[in-house]
Structure formats: C-alpha cells, structure tokens
Write a protein that holds these residues in place. Sequence first.
Motif, mmCIF file in Angstrom:
data_model
loop_
_atom_site.group_PDB
_atom_site.id
_atom_site.type_symbol
_atom_site.label_atom_id
_atom_site.label_comp_id
_atom_site.label_asym_id
_atom_site.label_seq_id
_atom_site.Cartn_x
_atom_site.Cartn_y
_atom_site.Cartn_z
ATOM 1 N N GLN A 17 1.140 -0.963 -0.129
ATOM 2 C CA GLN A 17 0.386 -0.222 0.081
ATOM 3 C C GLN A 17 0.880 0.822 0.048
ATOM 4 O O GLN A 17 0.642 2.241 -0.673
ATOM 5 C CB GLN A 17 -0.813 -0.442 0.775
ATOM 6 N N ASN A 30 -4.867 -2.453 -7.669
ATOM 7 C CA ASN A 30 -5.624 -4.492 -7.809
ATOM 8 C C ASN A 30 -4.237 -5.235 -7.410
ATOM 9 O O ASN A 30 -4.444 -5.973 -5.962
ATOM 10 C CB ASN A 30 -5.327 -4.611 -9.260
ATOM 11 N N VAL A 31 -2.838 -5.059 -7.684
ATOM 12 C CA VAL A 31 -1.899 -5.550 -7.189
ATOM 13 C C VAL A 31 -1.665 -5.413 -5.494
ATOM 14 O O VAL A 31 -1.347 -6.255 -5.377
ATOM 15 C CB VAL A 31 -0.504 -5.145 -8.203
ATOM 16 N N THR A 33 -3.664 -4.023 -2.898
ATOM 17 C CA THR A 33 -4.727 -5.010 -2.126
ATOM 18 C C THR A 33 -4.507 -6.009 -2.102
ATOM 19 O O THR A 33 -4.453 -7.263 -1.553
ATOM 20 C CB THR A 33 -6.298 -4.672 -3.126
ATOM 21 N N GLY A 34 -3.735 -7.393 -3.608
ATOM 22 C CA GLY A 34 -3.752 -8.670 -3.732
ATOM 23 C C GLY A 34 -2.710 -9.148 -2.634
ATOM 24 O O GLY A 34 -2.965 -10.398 -2.097
ATOM 25 N N VAL A 35 -2.131 -7.520 -2.840
ATOM 26 C CA VAL A 35 -0.885 -8.802 -2.123
ATOM 27 C C VAL A 35 -0.488 -8.414 -1.083
ATOM 28 O O VAL A 35 -0.151 -9.210 0.113
ATOM 29 C CB VAL A 35 0.732 -7.880 -2.336
ATOM 30 N N THR A 36 -1.390 -7.087 0.009
ATOM 31 C CA THR A 36 -1.645 -6.926 1.072
ATOM 32 C C THR A 36 -2.126 -8.339 1.671
ATOM 33 O O THR A 36 -2.480 -9.060 2.452
ATOM 34 C CB THR A 36 -2.627 -5.677 1.299
ATOM 35 N N THR A 37 -3.793 -8.222 0.880
ATOM 36 C CA THR A 37 -4.168 -9.561 0.924
ATOM 37 C C THR A 37 -3.323 -10.774 1.776
ATOM 38 O O THR A 37 -4.284 -11.711 2.545
ATOM 39 C CB THR A 37 -5.414 -10.072 0.375
ATOM 40 N N LEU A 38 -2.710 -11.382 0.565
ATOM 41 C CA LEU A 38 -1.664 -12.319 0.431
ATOM 42 C C LEU A 38 -1.328 -12.524 1.930
ATOM 43 O O LEU A 38 -0.923 -12.920 2.986
ATOM 44 C CB LEU A 38 -0.947 -12.994 -0.301
#
Length: 63
Positions: A17, A30-31, A33-38
């Motif tokens: 972020q 989008n990238v 957010t995806g990496v943060t979620t992982l």
Amino acid sequence: MKNWKTTLAAILAVLPQVLHLVFPNHVSENVATGVTTLFAAGGLAAAKDYNVSGNPPKTIDPK
C-alpha cells in the motif's frame, strides 16, 4: 515481540500500500490490494492466541 511471524506479515502487508502511494504508476491498486491480502492471510495463519505458544499450560498441583 512474542510472535515475529505475525509482526513480519503485518509489516509486509502494509508495504504494498505504501509502494502504491509512492509509485502509483508502477504499483496498481489491484496488485497492492492483492498482495496485502496474501500477507494479511499469512499473518492470520501464523497468529497464535496470547496464552497458547505451543507449550502446555502450567497447572497447579492439587496436593
């Protein structure tokens, strides 16, 4: 710091972020957010309860 894995996952979860804020042309939302979620999921998987650290609980001898 009792569980370094959780702390590391939290720091790594914030990093995408921050990179998106600093370099919006290189890191899309989008990238990030995806990496943060992982990383957040990894932190939750590594998390332990406060009183559970893999050691058996201390019991009081009834004698």
